[in-house]
Scaffold this motif. Structure first.
Motif: not given
Length: 306
Positions: A182-186, A209-214, A233-235
């Motif tokens: 879910d962090l890929a959208r955060a 390989r997970l990449k965040p939205a920003r 955001g998420v820290l």
């Protein structure tokens, strides 16, 4: 032509022998044989040109001249010892330069500094909270508090606290983050300095390989915590110390995934400074304070993340 004065060592030996009125006792005090003491005393007598001791069977006693010289040398050696002691005390640094990470400094060290200052009122501290790694070998600081996996070769260090990393965000945002994917959208809050952070965490939870939205990047942890508390955001928080931050009570851990090991806080100094009284005083105090606080910190972690 005038001969050179007796050596400093010979004069010291004479003074000890005069104080004890015994070559044997003087030798035991100095780690010399009675014969060696007698030889050095003879050298002083030869230079003076007159006996300083009356030598009798198994006994020696000072001559009047010896008594006079003994009194004056005793005062001279006392003055020398006093002067050296004063010089040493004056040369001991009254200013200690510490390089400490911002989170550690702000939420843990500063609230406890009054206790150290009470123990060492004459010592001034200079604390650099720049997150860069200062070069202790080049004298950029006397002591450093670092988040590392192990002590750098060539330095002396002591582990203060093991660290673990876990995502933290507001309770509202936590509702949208149930699994690491879910962090890929955060928006992930990151730091421009220090350890890699998020990439290491993703590796630790098998999502390399997970990449965040920003991302939202800061150069210090306190600002990053404030941003997370405001819902930006998420820290990736370092447990357990992050939970002591002023705004940490507004954050929640959205994932049930166990925290990932993230090194440890170490206090380090140059090996040559281990015997430095000022450095030793601060390191001993710091280690003792952290040891006394670990139970509270771990309990806080369990309560907040259950």
């Amino acid at each position: 032509m005038k001969r050179d004065a007796p050596s400093f060592a010979a004069l010291r030996i004479f003074a000890v022998a005069a104080q004890r009125q015994s070559f044997r006792d003087a030798g035991q005090a100095l780690g010399l044989t009675p014969s060696a003491v007698s030889h050095q005393v003879r050298a002083v007598e030869d230079w003076v040109g007159a006996p300083l001791f009356l030598r009798q069977v198994r006994q020696v006693r000072l001559t009047p001249l010896g008594e006079t010289l003994s009194e004056r040398l005793s005062q001279a050696f006392f003055d020398i010892d006093t002067a050296l002691g004063q010089a040493r005390r004056q040369s001991v640094s009254t200013r200690l330069r510490i390089a400490a990470l911002p989170l550690f400094t702000n939420v843990w060290l500063v609230p406890r500094l009054a206790r150290f200052e009470a123990l060492h009122p004459d010592l001034s501290l200079s604390i650099d909270t720049d997150a860069r790694v200062v070069d202790l070998e080049k004298g950029e600081a006397d002591i450093a508090i670092r988040n590392v996996a192990a002590v750098t070769t060539g330095l002396f260090g002591h582990k203060l606290l093991d660290l673990r990393a876990t995502p933290l965000c507001t309770p509202q945002m936590a509702e949208t983050v149930q699994v690491p994917q879910d962090l890929a959208r955060a928006t992930l809050i990151d730091l421009s300095v220090g350890r890699a952070g998020w990439p290491e965490w993703f590796e630790g939870v098998d999502c390399p390989r997970l990449k965040p939205a920003r991302t939202l990047t800061f150069d210090n942890v306190p600002s990053a915590i404030d941003a997370a508390a405001q819902g930006r955001g998420v820290l990736l928080g370092l447990l357990p110390l992050v939970l002591d931050a002023p705004n940490a009570s507004q954050l929640a851990a959205p994932l049930q995934h166990p925290p990932v090991d993230a090194g440890a806080y170490f206090v380090v100094c140059r090996k040559a400074d281990r015997a430095n009284a000022t450095v030793q005083a601060f390191m001993t105090w710091l280690i003792r304070e952290m040891k006394a606080d670990v139970v509270r910190l771990r309990r806080l972690e369990r309560e907040r993340l259950k």
